[in-house]
Scaffold this active site. Structure first.
Site, PDB file in Angstrom:
ATOM      1  N   ARG A  40       0.817  -1.230   0.000  1.00  0.00           N
ATOM      2  CA  ARG A  40       0.000   0.000   0.000  1.00  0.00           C
ATOM      3  C   ARG A  40       0.845   1.273   0.000  1.00  0.00           C
ATOM      4  NH1 ARG A  40      -3.229  -3.126   3.514  1.00  0.00           N
ATOM      5  NH2 ARG A  40      -4.981  -3.978   2.357  1.00  0.00           N
TER       6      ARG A  40
ATOM      7  N   LYS B   4       4.146  11.224 -11.548  1.00  0.00           N
ATOM      8  CA  LYS B   4       3.270  10.387 -12.381  1.00  0.00           C
ATOM      9  C   LYS B   4       3.975   9.055 -12.574  1.00  0.00           C
ATOM     10  CE  LYS B   4       0.627  13.694 -15.139  1.00  0.00           C
ATOM     11  NZ  LYS B   4       0.372  14.213 -16.509  1.00  0.00           N
TER      12      LYS B   4
ATOM     13  N   GLU C 248      11.852  17.706 -25.069  1.00  0.00           N
ATOM     14  CA  GLU C 248      11.131  18.068 -23.829  1.00  0.00           C
ATOM     15  C   GLU C 248      11.785  19.290 -23.171  1.00  0.00           C
ATOM     16  OE1 GLU C 248       8.331  16.621 -22.988  1.00  0.00           O
ATOM     17  OE2 GLU C 248       8.352  14.567 -23.774  1.00  0.00           O
TER      18      GLU C 248
ATOM     19  N   LYS D 259       9.401  22.532 -14.283  1.00  0.00           N
ATOM     20  CA  LYS D 259       8.435  21.465 -13.989  1.00  0.00           C
ATOM     21  C   LYS D 259       8.060  21.483 -12.513  1.00  0.00           C
ATOM     22  CE  LYS D 259       6.792  16.867 -14.661  1.00  0.00           C
ATOM     23  NZ  LYS D 259       6.805  15.622 -15.399  1.00  0.00           N
TER      24      LYS D 259
ATOM     25  N   GLU E 235      -2.968  17.735 -11.861  1.00  0.00           N
ATOM     26  CA  GLU E 235      -3.380  18.158 -13.209  1.00  0.00           C
ATOM     27  C   GLU E 235      -4.840  18.555 -13.296  1.00  0.00           C
ATOM     28  OE1 GLU E 235      -1.336  16.024 -16.381  1.00  0.00           O
ATOM     29  OE2 GLU E 235      -2.983  16.477 -17.741  1.00  0.00           O
TER      30      GLU E 235
ATOM     31  N   ARG F 124      -0.946  22.136 -14.876  1.00  0.00           N
ATOM     32  CA  ARG F 124      -0.047  21.017 -15.227  1.00  0.00           C
ATOM     33  C   ARG F 124      -0.296  20.530 -16.657  1.00  0.00           C
ATOM     34  NH1 ARG F 124       2.208  15.992 -11.518  1.00  0.00           N
ATOM     35  NH2 ARG F 124       3.475  15.109 -13.173  1.00  0.00           N
TER      36      ARG F 124
ATOM     37  N   ASN G  11       1.619  19.187 -21.400  1.00  0.00           N
ATOM     38  CA  ASN G  11       1.236  18.328 -22.524  1.00  0.00           C
ATOM     39  C   ASN G  11       1.353  19.043 -23.861  1.00  0.00           C
ATOM     40  OD1 ASN G  11       0.602  16.226 -20.742  1.00  0.00           O
ATOM     41  ND2 ASN G  11      -1.432  17.086 -20.370  1.00  0.00           N
TER      42      ASN G  11
ATOM     43  N   HIS H 158       1.675  17.206 -27.143  1.00  0.00           N
ATOM     44  CA  HIS H 158       1.386  15.794 -26.883  1.00  0.00           C
ATOM     45  C   HIS H 158       0.116  15.297 -27.571  1.00  0.00           C
ATOM     46  CE1 HIS H 158       4.612  16.226 -24.052  1.00  0.00           C
ATOM     47  NE2 HIS H 158       4.489  15.003 -23.604  1.00  0.00           N
TER      48      HIS H 158
ATOM     49  N   HIS I 270       0.950  12.337 -29.629  1.00  0.00           N
ATOM     50  CA  HIS I 270       0.424  11.029 -29.235  1.00  0.00           C
ATOM     51  C   HIS I 270      -0.280  10.363 -30.415  1.00  0.00           C
ATOM     52  CE1 HIS I 270      -2.116   8.168 -26.927  1.00  0.00           C
ATOM     53  NE2 HIS I 270      -1.041   8.120 -26.175  1.00  0.00           N
TER      54      HIS I 270
ATOM     55  N   HIS J 224       8.977   8.992 -28.512  1.00  0.00           N
ATOM     56  CA  HIS J 224       8.055   9.937 -27.871  1.00  0.00           C
ATOM     57  C   HIS J 224       8.531  11.394 -28.032  1.00  0.00           C
ATOM     58  CE1 HIS J 224       5.279  11.602 -24.953  1.00  0.00           C
ATOM     59  NE2 HIS J 224       6.309  12.102 -24.285  1.00  0.00           N
TER      60      HIS J 224
HETATM   61  P1  NAD Z   1      13.694   4.464 -21.788  1.00  0.00           P
HETATM   62  O1  NAD Z   1      13.533   4.378 -20.332  1.00  0.00           O
HETATM   63  O2  NAD Z   1      13.140   3.362 -22.621  1.00  0.00           O
HETATM   64  O3  NAD Z   1      15.241   4.651 -22.130  1.00  0.00           O
HETATM   65  C1  NAD Z   1      15.643   4.725 -23.480  1.00  0.00           C
HETATM   66  C2  NAD Z   1      16.765   3.725 -23.781  1.00  0.00           C
HETATM   67  O4  NAD Z   1      17.985   4.240 -23.273  1.00  0.00           O
HETATM   68  C3  NAD Z   1      16.574   2.358 -23.152  1.00  0.00           C
HETATM   69  O5  NAD Z   1      17.019   1.388 -24.060  1.00  0.00           O
HETATM   70  C4  NAD Z   1      17.518   2.397 -21.942  1.00  0.00           C
HETATM   71  O6  NAD Z   1      17.981   1.114 -21.588  1.00  0.00           O
HETATM   72  C5  NAD Z   1      18.626   3.255 -22.462  1.00  0.00           C
HETATM   73  N1  NAD Z   1      19.372   4.025 -21.476  1.00  0.00           N
HETATM   74  C6  NAD Z   1      18.887   4.692 -20.400  1.00  0.00           C
HETATM   75  N2  NAD Z   1      19.842   5.416 -19.832  1.00  0.00           N
HETATM   76  C7  NAD Z   1      20.968   5.196 -20.525  1.00  0.00           C
HETATM   77  C8  NAD Z   1      22.287   5.704 -20.432  1.00  0.00           C
HETATM   78  N3  NAD Z   1      22.629   6.622 -19.537  1.00  0.00           N
HETATM   79  N4  NAD Z   1      23.231   5.244 -21.306  1.00  0.00           N
HETATM   80  C9  NAD Z   1      22.868   4.347 -22.267  1.00  0.00           C
HETATM   81  N5  NAD Z   1      21.640   3.871 -22.437  1.00  0.00           N
HETATM   82  C10 NAD Z   1      20.692   4.297 -21.570  1.00  0.00           C
HETATM   83  O7  NAD Z   1      13.054   5.787 -22.401  1.00  0.00           O
HETATM   84  P2  NAD Z   1      12.876   7.286 -21.864  1.00  0.00           P
HETATM   85  O8  NAD Z   1      12.806   8.120 -23.079  1.00  0.00           O
HETATM   86  O9  NAD Z   1      13.820   7.620 -20.798  1.00  0.00           O
HETATM   87  O10 NAD Z   1      11.430   7.236 -21.175  1.00  0.00           O
HETATM   88  C11 NAD Z   1      10.267   6.991 -21.931  1.00  0.00           C
HETATM   89  C12 NAD Z   1       9.153   6.628 -20.987  1.00  0.00           C
HETATM   90  O11 NAD Z   1       8.931   7.716 -20.100  1.00  0.00           O
HETATM   91  C13 NAD Z   1       7.840   6.337 -21.661  1.00  0.00           C
HETATM   92  O12 NAD Z   1       7.314   5.137 -21.143  1.00  0.00           O
HETATM   93  C14 NAD Z   1       6.950   7.512 -21.276  1.00  0.00           C
HETATM   94  O13 NAD Z   1       5.593   7.159 -21.179  1.00  0.00           O
HETATM   95  C15 NAD Z   1       7.530   7.868 -19.938  1.00  0.00           C
HETATM   96  N6  NAD Z   1       7.273   9.250 -19.513  1.00  0.00           N
HETATM   97  C16 NAD Z   1       6.767   9.435 -18.271  1.00  0.00           C
HETATM   98  C17 NAD Z   1       6.540  10.721 -17.801  1.00  0.00           C
HETATM   99  C18 NAD Z   1       6.044  10.925 -16.405  1.00  0.00           C
HETATM  100  O14 NAD Z   1       5.723  12.073 -16.044  1.00  0.00           O
HETATM  101  N7  NAD Z   1       6.011   9.898 -15.596  1.00  0.00           N
HETATM  102  C19 NAD Z   1       6.822  11.835 -18.619  1.00  0.00           C
HETATM  103  C20 NAD Z   1       7.341  11.605 -19.885  1.00  0.00           C
HETATM  104  C21 NAD Z   1       7.570  10.288 -20.338  1.00  0.00           C
HETATM  105  N1  GLY Z   2       4.875  14.712 -18.447  1.00  0.00           N
HETATM  106  C1  GLY Z   2       3.731  15.459 -18.083  1.00  0.00           C
HETATM  107  C2  GLY Z   2       3.515  15.578 -16.610  1.00  0.00           C
HETATM  108  O1  GLY Z   2       4.311  15.144 -15.809  1.00  0.00           O
HETATM  109  O2  GLY Z   2       2.523  16.128 -16.216  1.00  0.00           O
END
Ligand code: NAD
Ligand code: GLY
Length: 372
Positions: A128, A150, A192, A234, A244, A248, A252, A255, A259, A273
């Site tokens: 929990r 998030k 971003e 942020k 949001e 917030r 987006n 997006h 998206h 993305h």
């Molecule tokens: P990811 O986590 O898939 O990383 C991209 C690639 O880089 C992967 O293959 C990873 O293994 C590799 N990698 C990571 N760090 C590395 C490093 N320092 N050196 C070498 N390789 C490395 O992708 P991402 O772009 O970091 O994240 C995308 C995700 O984030 C999506 O699922 C998206 O929905 C999510 N997201 C969440 C929020 C939120 O607010 N929670 C906001 C934006 C995106």
């Molecule tokens: N990536 C959008 C948010 O965190 O609200």
């Protein structure tokens, strides 16, 4: 040890620091120890990471934890978006429970947004709710996903549809880890960064036009500055509107269009993305110009900068159809009562939330962009 930028996310008793610097991975034990001390004698963490990141950074993190006499265990997941699903979450929770997880245990997410999102969600629901910290290693994760709480996973209905708001206890953004990030991932994260300039900081946008190329080519000072400014932006928005209900949503920007394009590509590597956000921000400014919300030239200025650093700035190369993209928009999480909400802009640095935009205008802008 104190040559970091420190940014506070102000959320009452859930407030936390974001530290940005070049040596944070090696100092992780020092930063985690006071948080663990709050849990009495539980000086033990469980690191969650992926195979790519584990190969390069896990041993360094483990050494840093050893130096602070913090016990640790690691769970290493497959890299990639497919890991953010129910089967991987179930396996992760079982692995954590096999390790004797307690309410006082702490998870450490070491990796990009995929690892941060699934680890944060596991922390939100295991027993929990337990504490977790973010050590983001992609530019996207350092400027966006590790901040703001998030967390979640994807389902067959779409991305990030199951999750929770669960804030980390601290974010340690070690700029040095970006040195090993593939160039395409770095650029996707840079989209971003640009987003924060377009939302509410035209001065930062101008700075990026001057220094963005340095950041991309590996200048740690430029990277530290850009990550710190982005996190400050942020943090301010999240502190004002954690769940949001209002401002917030500005995060987006790009997006809704982005998206739809990601969905049309099946969320595959055809369009990352961040690349979709880059294309989507240009479309958002073109739509803003089309409906007379902002004067001419803004979309071109943005597209010029994105193209100059090597990001896609026109959707014409991807073979999209305007009708298909608009179809996807109707299934967006942000649709309310059948009306699509757009984040548009009155200028670079002045984004606004707009409801009730005529779909003909949206169609015209997309169709024109697809002609190149
Ligand atoms: P990811 O986590 O898939 O990383 C991209 C690639 O880089 C992967 O293959 C990873 O293994 C590799 N990698 C990571 N760090 C590395 C490093 N320092 N050196 C070498 N390789 C490395 O992708 P991402 O772009 O970091 O994240 C995308 C995700 O984030 C999506 O699922 C998206 O929905 C999510 N997201 C969440 C929020 C939120 O607010 N929670 C906001 C934006 C995106
Ligand atoms: N990536 C959008 C948010 O965190 O609200």
């Amino acid at each position: 040890m104190d040559n970091h930028s420190i940014i506070n996310v102000d959320l009452g008793d859930r407030s936390y620091e974001i530290r940005v610097g070049t040596d944070l991975l090696d100092q992780a034990g020092t930063h985690l120890a006071p948080l663990l001390a709050e849990h009495g004698d539980a000086r033990r963490v469980i690191i969650v990471t992926d195979t790519n990141v584990a190969e390069i950074y896990l041993a360094r993190l483990e050494t840093a934890l050893d130096a602070a006499a913090i016990g640790h265990h690691a769970v290493v997941l497959d890299p990639g978006e497919h890991t953010k699903d129910f089967p991987h979450l179930a396996q992760l929770l079982d692995d954590l429970l096999d390790q004797g997880l307690e309410r006082g245990s702490m998870l450490v997410a070491l990796g990009g947004g995929v690892i941060g999102d699934i680890t944060g969600f596991a922390a939100a629901i295991a027993l929990r709710g337990i504490d977790f910290v973010q050590i983001p290693t992609t530019l996207l994760a350092q400027v966006d996903s590790s901040v703001g709480g998030k967390t979640g996973i994807n389902t067959r209905h779409g991305k990030n549809l199951v999750g929770a708001f669960h804030q980390p206890r601290i974010v340690l953004a070690d700029i040095g880890t970006l040195a090993t990030l593939p160039q395409r991932e770095l650029l996707a994260g840079y989209a971003e960064v640009v987003k924060y300039g377009v939302i509410n900081d035209s001065g930062f946008f101008g700075w990026l036009e001057q220094h963005g190329a340095d950041l991309i080519s590996g200048d740690d000072a430029a990277r530290t500055e850009a990550v710190a400014v982005s996190c400050r932006a942020k943090a301010a928005i999240v502190s004002a509107d954690e769940h949001e209900h209002g401002a917030r949503a500005l995060l987006n920007l790009g997006h809704t269009f982005g998206h739809a394009m990601e969905a049309e590509c099946g969320f595959s590597d055809t369009l990352l993305h961040g690349e979709a956000v880059a294309l989507g921000m240009v479309l958002a400014l073109q739509l803003s110009e089309q409906i007379g919300l902002c004067g001419p030239g803004r979309a071109d200025r943005l597209a010029r900068h994105l193209a100059a650093v090597g990001l896609p700035a026109s959707p014409a190369d991807y073979g999209f159809s305007a009708d298909a993209l608009i179809g996807h928009m109707h299934h967006d999480k942000k649709v309310r009562g059948g009306t699509i909400t757009f984040i548009l802009a009155e200028d670079i640095g002045k984004a606004v939330i707009k409801r009730g935009v005529a779909l003909e205008a949206v169609h015209d802008v997309i169709a024109a962009s697809l002609r190149g």
